[in-house]
Design a protein around this motif. Structure first.
Motif, PDB file in Angstrom:
ATOM      1  N   GLU A  26       2.303   4.310  -1.325  1.00 59.30           N
ATOM      2  CA  GLU A  26       2.077   5.305  -0.284  1.00 59.30           C
ATOM      3  C   GLU A  26       0.597   5.340   0.055  1.00 59.30           C
ATOM      4  O   GLU A  26      -0.256   5.404  -0.816  1.00 59.30           O
ATOM      5  CB  GLU A  26       2.547   6.684  -0.753  1.00 59.30           C
ATOM      6  N   LYS A  27       0.299   5.264   1.342  1.00 59.66           N
ATOM      7  CA  LYS A  27      -1.069   5.354   1.842  1.00 59.66           C
ATOM      8  C   LYS A  27      -1.133   6.550   2.784  1.00 59.66           C
ATOM      9  O   LYS A  27      -0.136   7.188   3.057  1.00 59.66           O
ATOM     10  CB  LYS A  27      -1.470   4.078   2.600  1.00 59.66           C
ATOM     11  N   ASP A  28      -2.301   6.828   3.316  1.00 55.55           N
ATOM     12  CA  ASP A  28      -2.474   8.006   4.163  1.00 55.55           C
ATOM     13  C   ASP A  28      -1.610   8.011   5.421  1.00 55.55           C
ATOM     14  O   ASP A  28      -1.312   9.056   5.954  1.00 55.55           O
ATOM     15  CB  ASP A  28      -3.947   8.175   4.537  1.00 55.55           C
ATOM     16  N   HIS A  29      -1.186   6.869   5.934  1.00 58.98           N
ATOM     17  CA  HIS A  29      -0.390   6.833   7.163  1.00 58.98           C
ATOM     18  C   HIS A  29       1.040   6.360   6.947  1.00 58.98           C
ATOM     19  O   HIS A  29       1.752   6.102   7.900  1.00 58.98           O
ATOM     20  CB  HIS A  29      -1.067   5.932   8.202  1.00 58.98           C
ATOM     21  N   GLY A  30       1.459   6.201   5.702  1.00 64.23           N
ATOM     22  CA  GLY A  30       2.815   5.742   5.433  1.00 64.23           C
ATOM     23  C   GLY A  30       2.873   4.895   4.183  1.00 64.23           C
ATOM     24  O   GLY A  30       2.129   5.116   3.235  1.00 64.23           O
ATOM     25  N   VAL A  34       3.361  -3.979  -1.420  1.00 63.28           N
ATOM     26  CA  VAL A  34       2.276  -4.584  -2.192  1.00 63.28           C
ATOM     27  C   VAL A  34       2.831  -5.768  -2.967  1.00 63.28           C
ATOM     28  O   VAL A  34       3.773  -5.625  -3.750  1.00 63.28           O
ATOM     29  CB  VAL A  34       1.641  -3.556  -3.159  1.00 63.28           C
ATOM     30  N   VAL A  35       2.231  -6.926  -2.735  1.00 56.72           N
ATOM     31  CA  VAL A  35       2.602  -8.146  -3.452  1.00 56.72           C
ATOM     32  C   VAL A  35       1.342  -8.652  -4.132  1.00 56.72           C
ATOM     33  O   VAL A  35       0.406  -9.080  -3.457  1.00 56.72           O
ATOM     34  CB  VAL A  35       3.166  -9.221  -2.508  1.00 56.72           C
ATOM     35  N   ASP A  36       1.305  -8.559  -5.468  1.00 56.36           N
ATOM     36  CA  ASP A  36       0.119  -8.956  -6.244  1.00 56.36           C
ATOM     37  C   ASP A  36      -1.155  -8.340  -5.665  1.00 56.36           C
ATOM     38  O   ASP A  36      -2.141  -9.020  -5.412  1.00 56.36           O
ATOM     39  CB  ASP A  36      -0.004 -10.483  -6.309  1.00 56.36           C
ATOM     40  N   GLU A  37      -1.095  -7.039  -5.421  1.00 61.25           N
ATOM     41  CA  GLU A  37      -2.216  -6.229  -4.914  1.00 61.25           C
ATOM     42  C   GLU A  37      -2.593  -6.537  -3.465  1.00 61.25           C
ATOM     43  O   GLU A  37      -3.580  -6.025  -2.959  1.00 61.25           O
ATOM     44  CB  GLU A  37      -3.442  -6.331  -5.820  1.00 61.25           C
ATOM     45  N   GLN A  38      -1.843  -7.369  -2.779  1.00 59.54           N
ATOM     46  CA  GLN A  38      -2.055  -7.628  -1.357  1.00 59.54           C
ATOM     47  C   GLN A  38      -1.146  -6.681  -0.581  1.00 59.54           C
ATOM     48  O   GLN A  38       0.076  -6.735  -0.725  1.00 59.54           O
ATOM     49  CB  GLN A  38      -1.704  -9.082  -1.022  1.00 59.54           C
ATOM     50  N   GLU A  39      -1.737  -5.785   0.233  1.00 61.20           N
ATOM     51  CA  GLU A  39      -0.961  -4.789   0.979  1.00 61.20           C
ATOM     52  C   GLU A  39      -0.474  -5.378   2.302  1.00 61.20           C
ATOM     53  O   GLU A  39      -1.250  -5.981   3.039  1.00 61.20           O
ATOM     54  CB  GLU A  39      -1.807  -3.550   1.227  1.00 61.20           C
ATOM     55  N   PRO A 137      -4.841  -1.307   5.881  1.00 58.75           N
ATOM     56  CA  PRO A 137      -3.939  -2.463   5.820  1.00 58.75           C
ATOM     57  C   PRO A 137      -2.896  -2.456   6.926  1.00 58.75           C
ATOM     58  O   PRO A 137      -1.967  -3.258   6.920  1.00 58.75           O
ATOM     59  CB  PRO A 137      -3.273  -2.289   4.459  1.00 58.75           C
ATOM     60  N   TRP A 138      -3.016  -1.542   7.868  1.00 57.50           N
ATOM     61  CA  TRP A 138      -1.992  -1.384   8.905  1.00 57.50           C
ATOM     62  C   TRP A 138      -2.108  -2.460   9.966  1.00 57.50           C
ATOM     63  O   TRP A 138      -3.201  -2.891  10.317  1.00 57.50           O
ATOM     64  CB  TRP A 138      -2.110   0.007   9.540  1.00 57.50           C
TER      65      TRP A 138
END
Length: 172
Positions: A26-30, A34-39, A137-138
């Protein structure tokens, strides 16, 4: 160990490995995947694809560089908040029903998307509907479209729906 038991054990171990490398965050906009820390903004990608399939850009017009309207809008943006805006260069410019949407780059400022509304003499910059910065990351297109349509509900929807950024709005 039987074949059936081996299969179930392999399935459980495989699922455990998969879940160890993948999750929702969960991030601020939704939510992002996450795949190996890549959002990854999976919902943004889906929304962008759906937008491209369903929108109607027939009446949205590309304003060519060096046209009078293009040069007037570029000068208006350059004079909006000097000295930073002095270096503004329009990357793409689109219009519909006397509204315009400009994608702009600067020397010392972050890239921006500027919405302009019609006025008597010349278009006016809609100051509360300027997107500036990165979207990480959006996914940039749906994120910026949503921001602009929320900030300027009077703007023609097809102008905003047909916006596809040329500038890379994901963090470098």
């Amino acid at each position: 160990m039987t074949k059936r038991a081996s299969f179930y054990l392999l399935l459980i171990v495989g699922l455990g490995v998969l879940l160890n490398h993948m999750s929702w965050r969960e991030k601020d906009h939704g939510y992002v995947w996450v795949v190996d820390e890549q959002e990854i903004d999976v919902l943004g990608i889906v929304h962008d694809k759906w937008n491209k399939l369903t929108r109607n850009c027939e009446h949205v017009t590309h304003i060519p560089p060096k046209s009078a309207q293009y040069l007037a809008i570029e000068l208006l943006i350059q004079n909006y908040s000097p000295p930073g805006s002095n270096s503004a260069q329009i990357r793409s410019l689109w219009s519909l029903q006397n509204w315009a949407l400009a994608e702009v780059e600067f020397e010392d400022l972050l890239p921006a998307v500027v919405l302009l509304q019609p006025a008597k003499d010349e278009p006016l910059i809609v100051s509360h509907a300027i997107w500036s910065g990165y979207t990480s990351p959006w996914e940039p297109a749906p994120f910026i479209r949503n921001y602009l349509s929320t900030q300027a509900p009077d703007a023609p929807p097809p102008l905003i729906e047909c916006f596809d950024p040329e500038i890379r709005f994901l963090a470098p």
